[in-house]
Motif scaffolding. Structure first.
Motif, PDB file in Angstrom:
ATOM      1  N   ASP A 112      14.302   0.326  -0.145  1.00 47.57           N
ATOM      2  CA  ASP A 112      14.710  -0.151  -1.467  1.00 47.57           C
ATOM      3  C   ASP A 112      14.195   0.796  -2.548  1.00 47.57           C
ATOM      4  O   ASP A 112      13.648   0.374  -3.566  1.00 47.57           O
ATOM      5  CB  ASP A 112      14.193  -1.588  -1.694  1.00 47.57           C
ATOM      6  N   TRP A 113      14.334   2.089  -2.267  1.00 45.25           N
ATOM      7  CA  TRP A 113      14.001   3.131  -3.235  1.00 45.25           C
ATOM      8  C   TRP A 113      15.316   3.740  -3.724  1.00 45.25           C
ATOM      9  O   TRP A 113      16.311   3.765  -2.981  1.00 45.25           O
ATOM     10  CB  TRP A 113      13.153   4.251  -2.599  1.00 45.25           C
ATOM     11  N   ASP A 114      15.321   4.255  -4.937  1.00 47.91           N
ATOM     12  CA  ASP A 114      16.531   4.863  -5.468  1.00 47.91           C
ATOM     13  C   ASP A 114      16.911   6.098  -4.632  1.00 47.91           C
ATOM     14  O   ASP A 114      16.080   6.983  -4.410  1.00 47.91           O
ATOM     15  CB  ASP A 114      16.296   5.264  -6.927  1.00 47.91           C
ATOM     16  N   GLY A 115      18.174   6.138  -4.199  1.00 47.18           N
ATOM     17  CA  GLY A 115      18.619   7.204  -3.295  1.00 47.18           C
ATOM     18  C   GLY A 115      18.679   8.575  -3.945  1.00 47.18           C
ATOM     19  O   GLY A 115      18.686   9.588  -3.249  1.00 47.18           O
ATOM     20  N   THR A 116      18.731   8.622  -5.265  1.00 47.71           N
ATOM     21  CA  THR A 116      18.806   9.919  -5.944  1.00 47.71           C
ATOM     22  C   THR A 116      17.418  10.425  -6.319  1.00 47.71           C
ATOM     23  O   THR A 116      17.065  11.580  -6.065  1.00 47.71           O
ATOM     24  CB  THR A 116      19.655   9.793  -7.244  1.00 47.71           C
ATOM     25  N   THR A 117      16.631   9.550  -6.910  1.00 47.93           N
ATOM     26  CA  THR A 117      15.320   9.996  -7.404  1.00 47.93           C
ATOM     27  C   THR A 117      14.198   9.827  -6.373  1.00 47.93           C
ATOM     28  O   THR A 117      13.175  10.490  -6.453  1.00 47.93           O
ATOM     29  CB  THR A 117      14.918   9.192  -8.656  1.00 47.93           C
ATOM     30  N   GLY A 118      14.395   8.899  -5.454  1.00 48.04           N
ATOM     31  CA  GLY A 118      13.319   8.604  -4.506  1.00 48.04           C
ATOM     32  C   GLY A 118      12.257   7.684  -5.083  1.00 48.04           C
ATOM     33  O   GLY A 118      11.193   7.483  -4.487  1.00 48.04           O
ATOM     34  N   LYS A 119      12.521   7.085  -6.264  1.00 47.06           N
ATOM     35  CA  LYS A 119      11.544   6.163  -6.862  1.00 47.06           C
ATOM     36  C   LYS A 119      11.726   4.756  -6.315  1.00 47.06           C
ATOM     37  O   LYS A 119      12.869   4.300  -6.156  1.00 47.06           O
ATOM     38  CB  LYS A 119      11.756   6.079  -8.378  1.00 47.06           C
ATOM     39  N   PRO A 120      10.641   4.024  -6.085  1.00 45.34           N
ATOM     40  CA  PRO A 120      10.778   2.600  -5.760  1.00 45.34           C
ATOM     41  C   PRO A 120      11.463   1.874  -6.928  1.00 45.34           C
ATOM     42  O   PRO A 120      11.210   2.203  -8.091  1.00 45.34           O
ATOM     43  CB  PRO A 120       9.328   2.118  -5.624  1.00 45.34           C
ATOM     44  N   THR A 121      12.341   0.926  -6.626  1.00 46.01           N
ATOM     45  CA  THR A 121      13.006   0.196  -7.708  1.00 46.01           C
ATOM     46  C   THR A 121      12.037  -0.808  -8.337  1.00 46.01           C
ATOM     47  O   THR A 121      11.052  -1.227  -7.711  1.00 46.01           O
ATOM     48  CB  THR A 121      14.220  -0.585  -7.191  1.00 46.01           C
TER      49      THR A 121
ATOM     50  N   ILE B 242       0.849  -1.204   0.000  1.00 45.27           N
ATOM     51  CA  ILE B 242       0.000   0.000   0.000  1.00 45.27           C
ATOM     52  C   ILE B 242       0.883   1.252   0.000  1.00 45.27           C
ATOM     53  O   ILE B 242       0.657   2.197  -0.754  1.00 45.27           O
ATOM     54  CB  ILE B 242      -0.963  -0.017   1.211  1.00 45.27           C
ATOM     55  N   TYR B 243       1.925   1.228   0.826  1.00 38.90           N
ATOM     56  CA  TYR B 243       2.775   2.417   0.924  1.00 38.90           C
ATOM     57  C   TYR B 243       3.473   2.722  -0.399  1.00 38.90           C
ATOM     58  O   TYR B 243       3.588   3.865  -0.825  1.00 38.90           O
ATOM     59  CB  TYR B 243       3.794   2.276   2.069  1.00 38.90           C
ATOM     60  N   ASN B 244       3.942   1.667  -1.063  1.00 36.87           N
ATOM     61  CA  ASN B 244       4.635   1.850  -2.342  1.00 36.87           C
ATOM     62  C   ASN B 244       3.681   2.283  -3.449  1.00 36.87           C
ATOM     63  O   ASN B 244       4.052   3.054  -4.334  1.00 36.87           O
ATOM     64  CB  ASN B 244       5.370   0.563  -2.737  1.00 36.87           C
ATOM     65  N   LEU B 245       2.453   1.789  -3.411  1.00 35.41           N
ATOM     66  CA  LEU B 245       1.458   2.204  -4.412  1.00 35.41           C
ATOM     67  C   LEU B 245       1.186   3.706  -4.283  1.00 35.41           C
ATOM     68  O   LEU B 245       1.144   4.439  -5.282  1.00 35.41           O
ATOM     69  CB  LEU B 245       0.161   1.408  -4.222  1.00 35.41           C
ATOM     70  N   GLU B 246       1.015   4.171  -3.051  1.00 32.18           N
ATOM     71  CA  GLU B 246       0.772   5.603  -2.829  1.00 32.18           C
ATOM     72  C   GLU B 246       1.974   6.440  -3.287  1.00 32.18           C
ATOM     73  O   GLU B 246       1.821   7.493  -3.912  1.00 32.18           O
ATOM     74  CB  GLU B 246       0.513   5.860  -1.335  1.00 32.18           C
ATOM     75  N   ARG B 247       3.154   5.931  -2.973  1.00 30.14           N
ATOM     76  CA  ARG B 247       4.380   6.624  -3.405  1.00 30.14           C
ATOM     77  C   ARG B 247       4.427   6.697  -4.933  1.00 30.14           C
ATOM     78  O   ARG B 247       4.803   7.717  -5.519  1.00 30.14           O
ATOM     79  CB  ARG B 247       5.600   5.890  -2.863  1.00 30.14           C
ATOM     80  N   ALA B 248       4.036   5.600  -5.561  1.00 34.99           N
ATOM     81  CA  ALA B 248       4.050   5.556  -7.025  1.00 34.99           C
ATOM     82  C   ALA B 248       3.111   6.616  -7.603  1.00 34.99           C
ATOM     83  O   ALA B 248       3.429   7.268  -8.601  1.00 34.99           O
ATOM     84  CB  ALA B 248       3.646   4.166  -7.513  1.00 34.99           C
ATOM     85  N   PHE B 249       1.956   6.803  -6.960  1.00 31.84           N
ATOM     86  CA  PHE B 249       1.026   7.853  -7.425  1.00 31.84           C
ATOM     87  C   PHE B 249       1.733   9.208  -7.387  1.00 31.84           C
ATOM     88  O   PHE B 249       1.674   9.989  -8.343  1.00 31.84           O
ATOM     89  CB  PHE B 249      -0.228   7.876  -6.537  1.00 31.84           C
ATOM     90  N   ASN B 250       2.436   9.469  -6.285  1.00 31.36           N
ATOM     91  CA  ASN B 250       3.116  10.759  -6.132  1.00 31.36           C
ATOM     92  C   ASN B 250       4.276  10.914  -7.109  1.00 31.36           C
ATOM     93  O   ASN B 250       4.495  11.995  -7.661  1.00 31.36           O
ATOM     94  CB  ASN B 250       3.611  10.919  -4.690  1.00 31.36           C
TER      95      ASN B 250
END
Ligand code: SF4
Length: 625
Positions: free
Chosen positions: A593-602, A540-548
């Protein structure tokens, strides 16, 4: 199906069309209802760049798995949309009993799309839904709207509605249910107003099917016993959430005069004892809640004597009180009543007023812009005056109705330094310079600067039964310990499960993950273990992050207002402290496990959470990030 009805009501307001949809059981298992499931619908249906106040946004109400069962405090429902205050994913939940009544009406959730040609409200009775003309209630506030709809439809209907703040698209307007309970944060009331939707009235008698009824009753009994043993229940019942005001002040982290300091010298006038001694009538609670943290109150002294309602809770006291330099408990209580009736989020409202006070003090907000009104710290009458103006968008209230981010952009003069929001959402009353872990939680919360996404307000609530590490070595709130990043991540995931299941976080935190799994297993009959619990929360947390991320959010957005990063607290136990967020963020991204530069989930992380369908949106079809 056990626990839920498996039915979604879809309302196309533009077409005046109502339809029912089955919710696939697999989706229910993956998201549990509530916040999680609503977020999945939002991700699928609201693409990037949609105007939050336009017809293409969705407004999604969802009850959770346990909502309406005998599990104590199982009262909650979530509302999810794209926020007009932050421009990103938004969720807010509420208790009372409206969510219980929605589930009893035969539906787990309602999804609104489009915009009605003229004001309407939705009425649901035992699985039958119809859109009705809201001409009689448009222009009315919450108390009158509820009364008029109940008079027309019947007393048994339970009403969730907006007041005129939602109609006027105040960016932090709330949706209110049971008169005093708020879907408060992120401006979801403005989304409702933008759709010309005034209210949703529900009633029903449908029973929730339980897979293992006897075992489920036992788990509910166990919850009650644990609660009776915990000091949380007794403390909240005695003093409400304002219980924490003394503790936060004693740590030097009570935001005072718009966060210029963390110590309030008149704390005894506004703390839990003061509230109990002056306005409290009785403790009240949501459906099936033994804790009863709500306050039924009546003002007995001063110019507002005779007014009654519910609240104020801690955040309302904190924002209209110390944050505005005000110690008049009757005026603070009155400001809370007005917010409930207009349908306003008290945190963003009080914070916008406090920000205006500092701007006025520094000459950035001039008398020309205020219409000659002096907006000064410590003035109790001005906060009442401004709440009216904000809800009506009258005079300077029109500027304050936009929230601190837009206000700062409009006023300029370096004021963004003390516009106390993250991603546009005003911060709750915990100065993170006095509790470093709170800074990371504010910076990473998916809905913006939020205090209950990870629930780590300093040392008082640091301990959690969900932690996978020993937290005893990071008890110093002033230390920036990399292990705090794991605590924040674990709690963000665990609390996403509570919000989705429909449980109050106060109750949720009293149990550990195994006990939660037992509740879900006995209710639904699903195999549900601790590993699954963690996976659902993380999904759930990663899905919300993906929306953002899809909306353009990057690591640069995961930060704090400059005041917290650069201006040391001037006094108290945390004197000299600022937040140093970057090392904690590095650690947090690693745990996530998110990219440290972009903040995107891998891509690997997404696939491991059964979110492989997001890879193309986030990574442009590539496997990396
Ligand atoms: S603890 Fe408070 S907010 Fe939570 S369910 Fe009980 S009364 Fe409602």
């Amino acid at each position: 199906m056990y626990g839920l009805n498996g039915k979604l009501l879809r309302i196309n307001l533009t077409e005046n069309a109502i339809s029912e949809e089955d919710i696939p059981e697999q989706l229910l298992k993956e998201y549990l209802g509530g916040r999680g499931l609503a977020s999945r619908y939002l991700y699928d249906e609201v693409g990037p760049g949609v105007d939050p106040l336009g017809p293409d946004n969705r407004l999604i109400f969802f009850t959770g798995l346990v909502t309406g069962t005998v599990s104590p405090s199982a009262s909650r429902y979530s509302v999810v949309a794209k926020s007009p205050l932050t421009g990103i994913w938004a969720q807010s939940s509420s208790g009372g009993r409206w969510g219980v009544d929605l589930k009893a009406s035969g539906f787990d959730g309602i999804l609104f799309e489009g915009k009605a040609e003229k004001p309407v409200y939705l009425q649901i009775d035992e699985g039958e839904a119809k859109l009705l003309d809201a001409g009689d209630v448009w222009g009315k506030n919450v108390t009158d709207t509820s009364a008029i709809i109940k008079k027309a439809a019947g007393e048994k209907y339970n009403v969730a509605c907006i007041g005129i703040a939602g109609e006027n698209l105040v960016r932090y307007a709330a949706i209110m249910n049971d008169l005093h309970r708020a879907v408060g944060r992120c401006g979801l009331g403005a989304v409702m107003g933008s759709k010309n939707l005034k209210a949703v009235a529900v009633r029903g008698k449908q029973k929730i099917k339980i897979a293992h009824p006897e075992e489920f009753k036992e788990t509910a009994k166990m919850q009650l016993e644990l609660l009776n043993e915990s000091i949380l229940g007794a403390g909240l019942q005695g003093y409400g959430t304002n219980l924490v005001l003394d503790m936060v002040n004693n740590c030097g982290g009570l935001p005072t005069r718009n966060w210029q300091t963390g110590v309030f010298d008149r704390v005894d006038d506004v703390n839990g004892t003061a509230l109990t001694d002056t306005v409290l009538e009785e403790a009240v609670g949501c459906f099936a809640c033994p804790i009863k943290c709500g306050r039924k109150t009546k003002i007995k002294n001063g110019q507002y004597a005779g007014k009654e309602g519910e609240g104020p809770e801690y955040e309302t006291v904190g924002t209209f009180g110390p944050m505005c330099g005000v110690s008049d408990i009757e005026a603070i209580t009155m400001a809370g009543y007005l917010c409930n009736d207009y349908g306003l989020d008290t945190i963003s409202c009080g914070s916008s007023i406090a920000f205006a006070m500092e701007c006025f003090e520094k000459g950035v907000l001039t008398p020309q812009k205020t219409g000659g009104l002096p907006i000064e710290f410590g003035d109790a009458e001005i906060i009442i005056n401004l709440v009216h103006k904000i809800a009506r968008r009258e005079g300077v209230g029109n500027l304050l109705a936009e929230g601190t981010r837009v206000m700062a952009a409009d006023l300029g003069g370096g004021s963004e330094r003390y516009a106390m929001n993250v991603k546009g959402l005003e911060l709750a009353c915990y100065d993170s310079r006095a509790a470093k872990i709170t800074g990371l939680a504010f910076a990473t919360a998916n809905r913006g600067g939020d205090h209950i996404t990870a629930y780590v307000q300093g040392p008082t609530f640091l301990a959690s039964p969900f932690l996978v590490i020993d937290d005893s070595e990071i008890r110093d709130p002033l230390e920036e310990n990399p292990k705090e990043a794991l605590i924040v991540k674990e709690l963000e995931d665990a609390l996403a499960v509570f919000d989705s299941a429909g449980s109050c976080k106060f109750m949720g935190m009293a149990l550990d993950a195994r006990e939660w799994c037992e509740i879900i297993r006995t209710l639904t009959g699903w195999k549900f273990d601790v590993e699954e619990f963690r996976k659902v929360g993380e999904r759930i947390y990663n899905l919300e992050r993906a929306f953002n991320v899809r909306e353009g959010l990057t690591r640069e957005d995961d930060t704090l207002p400059k005041r917290l990063l650069e201006d040391p607290l001037p006094e108290g136990p945390a004197q000299g402290h600022v937040n140093n967020i970057e090392p904690l963020l590095d650690q947090y991204y690693e745990f996530r496990d998110w990219d440290g530069t972009t903040g995107k989930p891998t891509a690997e992380k997404l696939k491991s959470l059964d979110l492989g369908f997001l890879v193309r949106d986030l990574c442009g079809g590539q496997q990396g990030v």
